[in-house]
Design an enzyme around this catalytic site. Structure first.
Site, PDB file in Angstrom:
ATOM      1  CE  LYS A 221     -89.527   1.213 -64.732  1.00 33.34           C
ATOM      2  NZ  LYS A 221     -88.261   1.280 -65.485  1.00 33.34           N
TER       3      LYS A 221
ATOM      4  CB  SER B 289     -86.565  -2.176 -64.713  1.00 36.25           C
ATOM      5  OG  SER B 289     -86.550  -0.806 -65.115  1.00 36.25           O
TER       6      SER B 289
ATOM      7  CB  SER C 276     -85.110  -0.278 -68.176  1.00 38.02           C
ATOM      8  OG  SER C 276     -84.171  -0.937 -67.365  1.00 38.02           O
TER       9      SER C 276
END
Length: 489
Positions: free
Chosen positions: A68, A143, A167
């Site tokens: 990420k 996210s 997330s």
């Protein structure tokens, strides 16, 4: 060849036997990265120069994975999916990524997130919207949208995420894979871009529970650079993983799970809750006891507001260094104040600006008691109530969200009475509890998930229950059909 469809253990065996090389795995994963980028827009950066490594006894050696883009990676563009850091290349690597590097894991891309992790849709990254690989008209949630989409599309067996509200765990449900955030501090946050420090957790996605255990074992460990990390050297999640869970007790919250609480329920929500009840029956079939509990609806309804106040306040403080002077594109103006204003006005999305305004407001001296301090008090009430449940139960099991992934066009509406159901995963971050989502079915051809949350430091128990439940269903190792290699229901 479709090696990236395999599990970590299977890939490791292939590498040890010489059936495939690390270079071949990397090349396949890179090819899939470019193909899925055209379909889902999951990546900020694809590392075409990724190099193979020597194969060791480490289960992760030579196997590609995704990072990420809010994990700092030395010498590799790390943007947090924000225009304020669109050209930022760090000089150090996050501890958890270094730990994976020591195990021989090979990163092949950096994945898109909602800007700085502040969002639940996967639509606010500076490189554009991430599309769900099961249905490109639907969102992945956020996210950690890019990581979830990539694992679901079969680009590699696992990817890193971070979780401050839901997330990791909600994108896992929307994308039909497994997502886990361990107990707060099991994995060092050093090198993870801080959003809300008291809520931020590192974690990962995979397509089965055992792969999750393997990756978390490699990521975890005490770190002198993170004072909230703790010694977990006696925890061996993969070695101790078992499906022997008979006699364990789970509970679910009736105010969230009973259909009579939702007079305006959509067909998707009705089917989602029916599917959840079937999952409870499967729990009982493997010897788990499942009981209904009640929590004051006022407390449950307060969860989103408490999260917003605390998270936005902490974000405002943590990101005060994003001025355009230390790093990022320099703003224009005749003095430093005008330059910083220009940098922030042009660099941040409208969502981030709104959150910073709210965060600044609740932190003002005249507002702190009414908003920020009160939010902390209610957070404590919520955590105490859940910890009280954990004195009697081994875990809390709940459906994830209100059904499958929501439409990107905004036509999928969450009614007011459904908000607590949609946002309850934030409890796991309030208390730092270990929490895992696994797929538990399909609705209208789209995956849905179920979540299990346990007490702090009880990560093994949570994974064991999820592992045992996974064996009763047919959704382990599933891959979305978007690249032509998956199986859908």
């Amino acid at each position: 060849m479709k090696y990236m469809k395999k599990s970590i253990s299977e890939l490791h065996e292939d590498l040890k036997q010489g059936t495939v090389t690390s270079e071949e795995l990397i090349n396949e994963s890179l090819k899939l990265s470019h193909a899925s980028q055209e379909e889902c827009n999951a990546f900020v950066t694809i590392l075409d120069d990724a190099k193979p490594v020597n194969i060791t006894d480490s289960l992760l050696s030579g196997i590609p994975y995704g990072v990420k883009d809010n994990y700092s990676t030395k010498g590799i563009l790390t943007t947090g999916s924000s225009n304020t850091l669109k050209d930022y290349v760090p000089f150090y690597t996050a501890t958890s990524v270094l730990n994976l590097e020591k195990e021989g894991a090979v990163p092949v891309n950096k994945t898109v997130l909602d800007e700085f992790g502040m969002g639940g849709t996967g639509t606010t990254g500076h490189t554009g919207v991430v599309l769900n690989p099961w249905d490109k008209t639907r969102m992945c949630a956020g996210s950690s949208a890019g990581s979830a989409a990539a694992v679901a599309a079969g680009v590699y067996p696992y990817a890193l995420g971070s979780d401050s509200g839901d997330s990791i765990r909600k994108p896992a449900a929307y994308c039909g894979i497994v997502g886990f955030k361990p107990t707060y501090g099991l994995i060092s946050r050093y090198g993870l871009f801080a959003y809300a420090s008291s809520l931020d957790h590192c974690g990962c996605f995979a397509r089965n529970v055992r792969d999750i255990a393997i990756v978390i074992d490699a990521m975890k460990g005490i770190d002198k650079n993170d004072m909230t990390s703790w010694d977990s050297s006696n925890i061996h999640l993969n070695n101790d993983l078992t499906d022997e869970v008979s006699g364990k007790k789970l509970c679910y919250i009736k105010e969230l799970c009973n259909i009579e609480n939702y007079p305006n329920a959509s067909e998707e929500l009705k089917n989602h809750l029916l599917n959840f009840k079937e999952t409870l029956r499967k729990c009982e079939s493997i010897g788990l006891t499942v009981e209904e509990v009640s929590i004051d609806k006022k407390i449950l309804d307060a969860i989103p507001s408490v999260y917003n106040v605390i998270a936005f306040a902490e974000a405002t403080s943590n990101m005060s260094n994003l001025t355009g002077f230390i790093f990022g594109p320099r703003g224009e103006g005749d003095n430093y104040a005008d330059m910083m204003k220009d940098h922030r006005t042009k660099g941040f999305s409208s969502l981030i600006k709104r959150r910073f305004i709210i965060g600044s407001y609740v932190l003002q001296a005249e507002n702190q008691e009414r908003y920020f301090i009160n939010a902390q008090r209610v957070r404590r009430l919520i955590v105490d109530k859940i910890k009280e449940l954990f004195t009697k139960y081994d875990g809390l099991i709940l459906p994830v969200g209100t059904g499958p992934a929501k439409k990107l066009d905004g036509s999928t509406i969450v009614n007011e009475e459904e908000i607590a159901l949609d946002e309850h995963l934030q409890i796991g971050d309030f208390g730092g509890f270990p929490s895992i989502t696994i797929p538990n079915g399909f609705i209208n051809g789209l995956p849905v998930g179920v979540n299990i949350t346990g007490n702090c430091y009880d990560d093994q128990n949570v994974l064991n229950i999820a592992y045992a439940l996974e064996q009763t269903m047919d959704y382990k190792d599933q891959i979305a059909p978007i690249l032509g290699g998956g199986d859908s229901e």
